[in-house]
Write an enzyme that holds these catalytic residues in place. Structure first.
Site, mmCIF file in Angstrom:
data_model
loop_
_atom_site.group_PDB
_atom_site.id
_atom_site.type_symbol
_atom_site.label_atom_id
_atom_site.label_comp_id
_atom_site.label_asym_id
_atom_site.label_seq_id
_atom_site.Cartn_x
_atom_site.Cartn_y
_atom_site.Cartn_z
ATOM 1 N N TYR A 3 0.805 -1.238 0.000
ATOM 2 C CA TYR A 3 0.000 0.000 0.000
ATOM 3 C C TYR A 3 0.828 1.273 0.000
ATOM 4 O O TYR A 3 0.299 2.339 -0.289
ATOM 5 C CB TYR A 3 -0.959 0.004 1.200
ATOM 6 C CG TYR A 3 -0.320 0.390 2.514
ATOM 7 C CD1 TYR A 3 0.435 -0.523 3.223
ATOM 8 C CD2 TYR A 3 -0.473 1.667 3.034
ATOM 9 C CE1 TYR A 3 1.022 -0.175 4.413
ATOM 10 C CE2 TYR A 3 0.108 2.023 4.239
ATOM 11 C CZ TYR A 3 0.862 1.100 4.926
ATOM 12 O OH TYR A 3 1.444 1.439 6.103
ATOM 13 N N HIS B 70 -0.959 6.501 16.819
ATOM 14 C CA HIS B 70 -0.820 6.714 15.365
ATOM 15 C C HIS B 70 -1.198 8.149 15.025
ATOM 16 O O HIS B 70 -1.987 8.767 15.747
ATOM 17 C CB HIS B 70 -1.727 5.751 14.582
ATOM 18 C CG HIS B 70 -1.267 5.546 13.161
ATOM 19 N ND1 HIS B 70 -1.495 6.467 12.167
ATOM 20 C CD2 HIS B 70 -0.568 4.538 12.583
ATOM 21 C CE1 HIS B 70 -0.955 6.030 11.032
ATOM 22 N NE2 HIS B 70 -0.375 4.857 11.252
ATOM 23 N N GLY B 71 -0.666 8.650 13.934
ATOM 24 C CA GLY B 71 -1.064 9.971 13.437
ATOM 25 C C GLY B 71 -2.503 9.919 12.938
ATOM 26 O O GLY B 71 -2.962 8.861 12.489
ATOM 27 N N THR C 129 1.825 16.201 11.919
ATOM 28 C CA THR C 129 2.373 17.461 11.407
ATOM 29 C C THR C 129 3.104 17.204 10.095
ATOM 30 O O THR C 129 4.156 16.581 10.075
ATOM 31 C CB THR C 129 3.348 18.093 12.430
ATOM 32 O OG1 THR C 129 4.110 17.045 13.027
ATOM 33 C CG2 THR C 129 2.638 18.911 13.475
ATOM 34 N N ASP D 171 -1.233 -3.380 -34.496
ATOM 35 C CA ASP D 171 -0.133 -3.881 -33.650
ATOM 36 C C ASP D 171 0.798 -4.748 -34.503
ATOM 37 O O ASP D 171 0.824 -5.971 -34.369
ATOM 38 C CB ASP D 171 -0.773 -4.687 -32.491
ATOM 39 C CG ASP D 171 0.242 -5.260 -31.537
ATOM 40 O OD1 ASP D 171 1.397 -4.794 -31.531
ATOM 41 O OD2 ASP D 171 -0.132 -6.192 -30.781
HETATM 42 C C1 SPV Z 1 0.567 -6.744 -25.861
HETATM 43 O O1 SPV Z 1 -0.013 -6.314 -24.870
HETATM 44 O O2 SPV Z 1 0.830 -6.040 -26.836
HETATM 45 C C2 SPV Z 1 0.995 -8.153 -25.927
HETATM 46 C C3 SPV Z 1 0.233 -9.156 -25.209
HETATM 47 O O3 SPV Z 1 1.919 -8.438 -26.650
HETATM 48 S S1 SPV Z 1 -0.922 -9.803 -26.323
HETATM 49 O O4 SPV Z 1 -1.719 -8.716 -26.857
HETATM 50 O O5 SPV Z 1 -1.721 -10.766 -25.595
HETATM 51 O O6 SPV Z 1 -0.175 -10.473 -27.398
HETATM 52 MG MG MG Z 2 2.489 -6.952 -27.979
#
Ligand code: SPV
Ligand code: MG
Length: 431
Positions: free
Chosen positions: A43, A89-90, A122, A204
């Protein structure tokens, strides 16, 4: 003489802490619990000094009778051992997720006797300045870069959230939740090729070049301290990869994951629906070796991602590659699958762990999303990456907003779904 208990997790003592100890000493002998690294990283921000140094620091303080280790965030177990007359504790713990810790203390005191003393915290200008220096220190490359390796030592499973901008970086950095008496936060960030491309409206396919990817990383680094794992796609040509390793290391990135594909890379979640070619073991090992040779620090990690299950080449092929990639110097293995059930992932991990106990295993459970982290860890998995859920949740929300404005010709109707402007302002720190 009465005993007074208070728990510390700070790296630096400022007048706010000294005041708490001074006030506490008026009630009896002061015992400080030093919160373990394992507990505090769930945390708080990552410590900038070792646990032993913190112990030594607390022991050196005036009015401190004894320092003990507090292993868990919640106090009940340690209180049952010490049975103090007072817990000090604060007042700063009455808001946010820390409220759960306060409730845990009150519950124990109500059951077992003892009194809670809350002291005005503080947080002077000087204390704030010290805090800022610590945050800055954590974000420096030499501190950030090694943190993934440190987390692997500390966490049963390192939890990584995708970030593709300063804003999503802030979400990964700052989100802390309390659930069923436990506090939790993400440990690191994933710079996904899919999301880094998608926010630019691009496919991608390694189209977004390295300069743009580095720009994303820099935007995120400017506002965060948590470690970064870069999705390095195929890593490109080995001759280029070595230069990129140096750049990433210098920036303070902790790890790059490269996948054993060649030619035009497509996103793995397409599987064999599109043409994708797996690299051969020899070529990919050459790339790993070249990267490891180029690396200048011990901190940085090159993680080899195996696409055998994605391309339906079978577990034996995946295992053969895993051993070869580790032999070539890979600091970790990512095994990917697009099956809805985790069976093939678990089979791979169980088999791999028979011969290799320590090389970190990384998974991206986008498809096998019903498995919980604990089960992943029980199969020897060390890092879980939530690779795209932030952008997938943002997109439908934004689309819906755009549609509703078109339909209603005003924004009043969606106002209750929007983040209040004042919350945006408070999310972003000013220097
Ligand atoms: C990405 O996040 O671009 C990855 C993981 O390469 S995946 O999309 O599952 O291939
Ligand atoms: Mg990737």
């Amino acid at each position: 003489m009465k005993t007074v208990y208070t728990c510390f997790c700070t790296d630096i003592i400022h007048e706010g802490h000294l005041n708490i100890i001074k006030q506490a000493s008026k009630y009896g002998k002061v015992i400080i619990g030093a919160l373990s690294d394992e507990a505090l990283i769930r945390y708080n921000r990552f410590p900038t000094v070792s646990f032993d140094e913190r112990l030594k620091l607390y022991k050196s303080l005036e009015h401190v009778e004894d320092v003990i280790v507090q292993k868990e965030i919640m106090y009940d177990n340690v209180l049952s051992v010490i049975r103090p007359d007072y817990v000090v504790h604060g007042k700063n713990w009455s808001i946010g997720p820390m409220k759960a810790i306060r409730n845990n203390v009150i519950e124990w005191l109500n059951k077992n006797g003892g009194e809670l003393i809350e002291i005005d915290y503080t947080y002077s200008e000087n204390a704030q300045k010290i805090d800022k220096i610590l945050v800055e220190k954590l974000s420096m490359p030499e501190y950030r870069r090694k943190r993934l390796r440190q987390l692997l030592e500390l966490c049963p499973i390192v939890k990584v959230l995708e970030a593709h901008s300063g804003l999503t970086g802030l979400i990964a950095e700052k989100t802390v939740v309390e659930h069923e008496g436990k506090l939790d936060q993400f440990d690191a960030m994933w710079i996904s090729s899919l999301c880094d491309s998608t926010v630019r409206g691009k496919p991608d396919i390694e189209l977004v070049d390295m300069s743009s990817r580095l720009r994303t990383i820099d935007d995120i680094m400017e506002v965060t301290t948590k470690p970064i794992i870069l999705d390095g796609d195929t890593g490109g040509m080995a001759e280029h990869f070595v230069y990129n390793i140096r750049t990433l290391e210098r920036m303070g990135v902790s790890a790059v994951i490269i996948e054993d594909k060649t030619g035009l890379k497509k996103n793995s979640l397409f599987g064999n629906e599109v043409k994708q070619t797996q690299d051969n073991i020899e070529n990919f090992c050459f790339k790993i070796k070249a990267g490891k040779k180029a690396q200048l620090t011990e901190d940085f990690m090159i993680i080899a991602r195996i696409e055998s299950l994605i391309l339906e080449h079978g577990i034996n092929d995946a295992l053969k590659r895993a051993y070869a990639y580790v032999e070539a110097g890979a600091d970790g293995i990512m095994i990917h699958s697009r099956k809805e059930k985790p069976d093939e992932i678990f089979e791979f991990c169980d088999d791999f762990r028979k011969n290799n106990k320590h090389t970190p295993i990384v998974v991206v459970p986008t498809s096998f999303n019903s498995v919980k982290e604990e089960e992943l860890a029980s199969h020897g998995i060390n890092i879980v990456i939530y690779a795209n859920q932030l952008i997938r949740s943002a997109f439908p929300a934004m689309l819906d907003t755009a549609k509703k404005i078109l339909i209603n010709h005003r924004t009043k109707d969606i106002e209750d779904k929007l983040l209040p402007i004042k919350d945006i302002i408070s999310l972003i720190d000013e220097l």
